[in-house]
Design an enzyme around this catalytic site. Structure first.
Site, PDB file in Angstrom:
ATOM      1  N   CYS A 111      55.028 -39.431  48.863  1.00  0.00           N
ATOM      2  CA  CYS A 111      54.832 -38.252  48.013  1.00  0.00           C
ATOM      3  C   CYS A 111      53.614 -38.374  47.104  1.00  0.00           C
ATOM      4  CB  CYS A 111      56.077 -38.014  47.170  1.00  0.00           C
ATOM      5  SG  CYS A 111      57.554 -37.651  48.160  1.00  0.00           S
ATOM      6  N   HIS A 253      54.029 -33.527  41.421  1.00  0.00           N
ATOM      7  CA  HIS A 253      54.710 -33.521  42.716  1.00  0.00           C
ATOM      8  C   HIS A 253      56.006 -32.735  42.596  1.00  0.00           C
ATOM      9  CE1 HIS A 253      56.747 -34.563  46.320  1.00  0.00           C
ATOM     10  NE2 HIS A 253      57.592 -35.387  45.728  1.00  0.00           N
ATOM     11  N   ASN A 283      60.874 -29.996  48.706  1.00  0.00           N
ATOM     12  CA  ASN A 283      59.997 -31.164  48.567  1.00  0.00           C
ATOM     13  C   ASN A 283      59.221 -31.345  49.873  1.00  0.00           C
ATOM     14  OD1 ASN A 283      58.812 -33.692  48.373  1.00  0.00           O
ATOM     15  ND2 ASN A 283      60.645 -34.725  47.610  1.00  0.00           N
TER      16      ASN A 283
END
Length: 334
Positions: A111, A253, A283
């Site tokens: 990520c 993020h 996500n």
């Protein structure tokens, strides 16, 4: 001194949109439970036959179209969910864009991949190894999610974002990419992982079909994500010679709305400065930041001249942050 500047951006999400209600057909949960604890209501999902490089090539095409030029001499792709374990995904993206022959390679930092990849891209340009680089973050984590796992099934979606980074001579020009704060801690490798696709699974004799899904320790990840992004953000802002009050917008993020809000509180910043689009995307791993940058720019929340703080946390564990003065970019479809 030769600089590197962001000069174009593009993004892409697959057309298929999956609601929480659809997810809940296979898990013991509800739309309200998922929304209140994660901020996620929908996620976009690649159809059968669509692979990571397809998403990456579409985002890259949009960035190139907005730029009005295909004069690219390097392609870098950030992904944790590439087309294959080997070869890398970057040469496939370049081929699909008609950019075969230029050097290409993948960056893998989960990520945090967009931040690590942007630092790598800027270094290539500043080091005179390339004049104009297409950097793509493309991910398809939904296909690595166990649809029967209540802890992970609602979280992930597919998507891609791309930026073009080019040589610049003016160190104060908008879009110039400055210093980064980057870090990793390998002691946390088990907090979130896809265990069945590497040498460890083969060496242990694990069946790949039984260990191909994302696993995670959500509670500990929450704590470490907030702590790491808060600390890294402070370092990046200080390196830019700024204070947190000087930051106009934060693109973090997009893992969980509560994580982003907790980072805002730890930094003692107004939550309204934190752009959040996880509700419609889930996500998307390393693609979440460029997707958010593009959407924030399109809707006018992020405008030319804004000082934007970018910060991420991912498996590894890894974290990274930087500050960019947003340039006046050409527009493209998203």
């Amino acid at each position: 001194m030769r600089q590197a500047a962001l000069v174009s951006i593009g993004s892409y999400v697959p057309p298929r949109r999956v609601s929480n209600d659809e997810i809940c057909q296979k898990i013991d949960s509800s739309d309200e439970w998922i929304r209140t604890r994660t901020g996620i209501q929908y996620r976009h999902v690649a159809d059968n036959g669509m692979v990571t490089s397809d998403l990456g090539a579409e985002a890259g095409e949009r960035a190139l179209t907005a730029l009005g030029s295909r004069d690219i001499d390097m392609v870098i792709v950030s992904t944790a969910t590439g087309d294959n374990f080997s070869p890398p995904t970057a040469p496939v993206v370049a081929h699909k864009l008609g950019l075969g022959g230029v050097p290409t390679f993948d960056v893998s930092a989960a990520c945090s991949g967009f931040v690590f990849g942007l630092a790598t891209t800027a270094g290539m340009v500043r080091g005179n190894l390339a004049n104009r680089v297409l950097f793509v973050s493309a991910e398809t984590p939904y296909m690595f999610t166990d649809p029967h796992d209540r802890n992970t099934a609602p979280l992930f979606g597919d998507g891609a974002g791309a930026v073009v980074v080019a040589a610049e001579t003016d160190p104060d020009a908008p879009g110039v990419i400055g210093a980064f704060d980057l870090g990793t801690d390998g002691s946390g490798i088990d907090l979130v992982k896809i265990p069945g696709h590497g040498s460890r699974a083969r060496a242990s004799g694990a069946l790949l079909t039984e260990s191909r899904y994302i696993t995670m320790n959500g509670r500990e990840l929450f704590v470490q994500a907030v702590t790491s992004m808060e600390r890294s953000s402070r370092v990046a802002v200080a390196q830019a010679g700024l204070s947190l009050d000087d930051i106009d917008i934060v693109i973090a993020h997009q893992a969980n709305r509560r994580i982003i809000e907790a980072v805002a509180d730890e930094l003692e910043m107004d939550r309204k400065k934190f752009f959040i689009n996880i509700g419609d995307n889930g996500n998307t791993l390393s693609a979440s930041i460029p997707l958010a940058l593009k959407e924030a720019s399109d809707c006018g929340v992020l405008a030319a001249g804004h000082r934007v703080l970018i910060t991420a946390f991912g498996s590894g564990t890894s974290w990274g942050s930087t500050v960019i003065t947003w340039p006046d970019l050409p527009t493209s479809s998203s």
